[in-house]
Design a protein around this motif. Structure first.
Motif, mmCIF file in Angstrom:
data_model
loop_
_atom_site.group_PDB
_atom_site.id
_atom_site.type_symbol
_atom_site.label_atom_id
_atom_site.label_comp_id
_atom_site.label_asym_id
_atom_site.label_seq_id
_atom_site.Cartn_x
_atom_site.Cartn_y
_atom_site.Cartn_z
ATOM 1 N N ARG A 49 0.851 -1.180 0.000
ATOM 2 C CA ARG A 49 0.000 0.000 0.000
ATOM 3 C C ARG A 49 0.895 1.241 0.000
ATOM 4 O O ARG A 49 2.101 1.165 0.165
ATOM 5 C CB ARG A 49 -0.886 0.005 1.263
ATOM 6 N N THR B 20 3.074 4.104 1.088
ATOM 7 C CA THR B 20 3.877 4.207 2.303
ATOM 8 C C THR B 20 3.818 5.592 2.906
ATOM 9 O O THR B 20 4.157 5.769 4.067
ATOM 10 C CB THR B 20 5.338 3.868 2.000
ATOM 11 N N ALA C 275 1.694 8.815 4.149
ATOM 12 C CA ALA C 275 0.349 9.219 4.536
ATOM 13 C C ALA C 275 -0.084 10.422 3.701
ATOM 14 O O ALA C 275 0.683 11.332 3.437
ATOM 15 C CB ALA C 275 0.321 9.582 6.023
ATOM 16 N N ASN D 97 -4.367 7.588 5.253
ATOM 17 C CA ASN D 97 -3.270 7.422 6.206
ATOM 18 C C ASN D 97 -2.935 5.949 6.395
ATOM 19 O O ASN D 97 -3.822 5.092 6.382
ATOM 20 C CB ASN D 97 -3.637 8.041 7.561
ATOM 21 N N ARG D 98 -1.664 5.649 6.598
ATOM 22 C CA ARG D 98 -1.236 4.275 6.801
ATOM 23 C C ARG D 98 -1.679 3.786 8.171
ATOM 24 O O ARG D 98 -1.814 4.567 9.106
ATOM 25 C CB ARG D 98 0.288 4.190 6.656
ATOM 26 N N HIS D 99 -1.865 2.478 8.306
ATOM 27 C CA HIS D 99 -2.416 1.907 9.542
ATOM 28 C C HIS D 99 -1.602 2.265 10.766
ATOM 29 O O HIS D 99 -2.157 2.550 11.836
ATOM 30 C CB HIS D 99 -2.514 0.382 9.411
ATOM 31 N N ASP E 28 1.355 -4.631 6.582
ATOM 32 C CA ASP E 28 0.686 -3.395 6.184
ATOM 33 C C ASP E 28 -0.665 -3.678 5.533
ATOM 34 O O ASP E 28 -1.659 -3.012 5.822
ATOM 35 C CB ASP E 28 1.570 -2.609 5.210
ATOM 36 N N GLN F 230 -4.078 -2.761 7.408
ATOM 37 C CA GLN F 230 -4.855 -1.730 6.725
ATOM 38 C C GLN F 230 -6.256 -2.240 6.399
ATOM 39 O O GLN F 230 -7.250 -1.513 6.561
ATOM 40 C CB GLN F 230 -4.144 -1.307 5.442
#
Length: 607
Positions: free
Chosen positions: A130, A132, A134, A300-302, A548, A552
């Motif tokens: 995904r 990387t 945000a 936004n990333r997890h 990820d 996510q």
């Protein structure tokens, strides 16, 4: 185009990602595909050998096993395998056999890599990672359906302005929608009532059809937040109905835009820090689901999202500690409040209970214990009131066992390491994720390093911990590669916590124990393990990618539930996933299972 190429193109054209390719590109792939008939029991490729390419099953069944001959997936028609997730440095990390007479299509590695370069849709499908970085959480990136109010209140055209005003007062809304025979006939706002009814002294029984705004400007649900802002500014609007396929699906107001732009973890922390009561804090934390939806929608990333949500829990805890001290007086001896579990790892989501403990200075007396008993109760009760429910396993500072002087805690850790029985393994798994939240941080100085050194030096303990960490396995099974929950409320769903992120959390903890790595956060542990040489760079890359994607997907599912007005949970229905998502999620689970298998063989992950 030959008859064979045409048949292959027809087959591929009904599945992702091939259905998104231009006709000429699809024909090119079909022409490069080699048809293979594999007899039951025959191997397709072996682990440790160069990966022969990408396979697509058109008929039959294929079993994929890892390097330790552990079955990790059973695949059927329309499933792909052999892509990057099943290889490392060009070499296969799995073995595939036909468990039925099968027909496969094979795309050679060179052709596969060429298509990855030339066809963006193909590359997107076969690249698991995904984004990387945000994305900025602003109106330029979010769609209207993420922030609109769903199911807006309506009333018939014949409703009187008196009745309409009562509805708006009772429902605490500033607008009513008036549907008609041909869709949305108009909207009635407070501004309409003021300017067209009250100002002209119209009778209270005047129908809303006489004062409403007819044929209002609308937007579709996939419009951007900036589209709303531009319309409102250009036409001096306070309300915009949202339509989809001719149906009214939502309403968005200037207040919604203002609230969206103001909603951030910083405002949460500020509101909590200045709260005068637990009730005031609870009002703030009640908005966390909305924050989660916004953060997910903004891309936004997890690990960014869970860090921000955990920061809020930390702020609540520290504020409650101050409240407790204000009520009870200064503490008789120094103390330290610590979080464990997901809060300790800074990985809280929209579903979190509380896991915490208290370290007391060794000078604490029996009389002092009463003070900390009361303090623990005030904080734990406050956390529960703010939505961080009591731990079902009673892993809380209110339990005297987890509210002890530092010397007792040292004895706890030493005992668990010396005698790694099942309870010790479970407790160690929780307590190795400790993180100081409030109080005298010096009470934690050197304890983590000392404990990690003791643990790494006891091969029996680490072997037991490794075995314990493998109890949670990825949900790989027969149905499109997934094994769902078999019974109960969440039957036929994937447990994205215990079978999704927990296996990776456990792997990260094991790397930390074996190599004395101090990070507590799972992603930081995996990165530290890579940097320390505990995992090969390619192995770390695959595991980080897998983590990820799984984490996510878990958060996106929670956000979807929240938007539907439901309580978020960790259970995902595979039926909600596209073929694209199924394929990548399955590959991520395969990576995790492969890493677990390597750990179970005591070989580490340096293969």
């Amino acid at each position: 185009m030959t008859q064979s190429t045409e048949a292959i193109a027809d087959f591929l054209g009904n599945m992702q990602p091939y259905d998104r390719l231009p006709t000429d590109a699809l024909t090119q792939i079909a022409d490069q595909m080699q048809r293979l008939d594999i007899a039951q029991g025959d191997a397709i490729y072996h682990a440790g050998e160069p990966m022969p390419g990408l396979y697509v099953i058109t008929r039959g069944q294929v079993t994929v096993r890892d390097q330790n001959d552990v079955q990790i997936s059973v695949l059927g028609p329309r499933n792909s395998f052999g892509e990057r997730g099943l290889m490392r440095d060009g070499m296969a990390v799995t073995t595939a056999h036909a468990t039925e007479d099968s027909t496969l299509l094979r795309l050679a590695p060179d052709s596969f890599h060429q298509l990855m370069k030339s066809q963006p849709a193909f590359k997107r499908f076969f690249t698991r990672t995904r984004a990387t970085d945000a994305k900025t959480s602003d109106l330029t990136t979010i769609t209207v359906d993420q922030i609109m109010a769903k199911n807006p209140i309506t009333c018939p055209p014949g409703t009187t302005i008196h009745q309409a005003a009562q509805i708006m007062r009772d429902m605490r809304i500033s607008c009513l929608c008036i549907p008609g025979e041909n869709g949305l006939e108009g909207i009635l706002t407070i501004r309409d009532l003021t300017n067209r009814a009250i100002a002209d002294a119209l009778p209270l029984d005047t129908p809303v059809s006489q004062v409403m705004t007819r044929n209002p400007i609308t937007l579709p649900s996939n419009a951007l937040g900036t589209d709303v802002l531009h319309k409102m500014v250009e036409h001096n609007l306070g309300h915009l109905p949202i339509m989809q396929s001719g149906e009214l699906v939502g309403m968005i107001t200037q207040t919604d835009l203002t609230r969206f732009q103001a909603l951030s973890s910083v405002q949460f922390v500020e509101g909590i820090s200045g709260a005068a009561s637990v009730e005031a804090m609870a009002k703030v934390t009640a908005q966390i689901p909305r924050l989660l939806v916004q953060l997910v929608a903004a891309g936004n990333r997890h690990d960014v999202i869970t860090r921000l949500i955990t920061d809020i829990a930390d702020a609540v805890t520290r504020r409650l500690l101050k409240m407790a001290e204000a009520q009870l007086g200064p503490p008789p001896v120094p103390y330290l409040w610590l979080a464990c579990g997901s809060q300790g790892r800074q990985e809280q989501t929209g579903v979190s209970d509380q896991d915490n403990c208290l370290f007391l200075h060794d000078d604490a007396t029996e009389a002092d214990f009463e003070y900390f008993d009361a303090l623990a109760k005030i904080v734990s009760d406050g956390l529960n009131q703010c939505g961080y429910v009591y731990c079902p396993g009673d892993m809380m500072a209110t339990n005297p066992r987890w509210r002890q002087p530092l010397k007792v805690w040292r004895e706890y850790f030493a005992g668990w390491i010396a005698t790694p029985n099942p309870e010790a393994q479970m407790l160690a798994s929780v307590m190795f994720d400790l993180r100081p939240i409030g109080g005298d941080v010096s009470l934690f100085d050197n304890l983590q390093e000392e404990t990690l050194k003791q643990a790494a030096g006891n091969s029996i303990f680490t072997a037991h911990m490794a075995s314990n960490s493998l109890k949670h396995t990825p949900p790989l099974g027969l149905l499109r590669g997934f094994a769902t929950v078999r019974s109960g409320e969440h039957k036929h769903r994937l447990d994205m916590k215990h079978n999704g992120v927990v296996p990776i959390v456990d792997l990260g903890r094991m790397y930390a124990l074996q190599h004395q790595l101090t990070p507590v956060n799972t992603r930081a542990r995996l990165t530290a393990a890579r940097d320390a040489g505990a995992i090969s760079k390619s192995g770390a890359r695959d595991l980080l990618d897998a983590y990820d994607l799984i984490a996510q997907t878990r958060l996106e599912n929670q956000a979807t539930l929240i938007k539907k007005g439901k309580t978020p949970n960790n259970f995902l229905s595979p039926g909600t996933l596209s073929d694209f998502e199924r394929s990548h999620l399955r590959n991520a689970f395969v990576v995790v299972r492969t890493m677990q298998s390597a750990l179970s063989q005591g070989r580490g992950i340096l293969t």
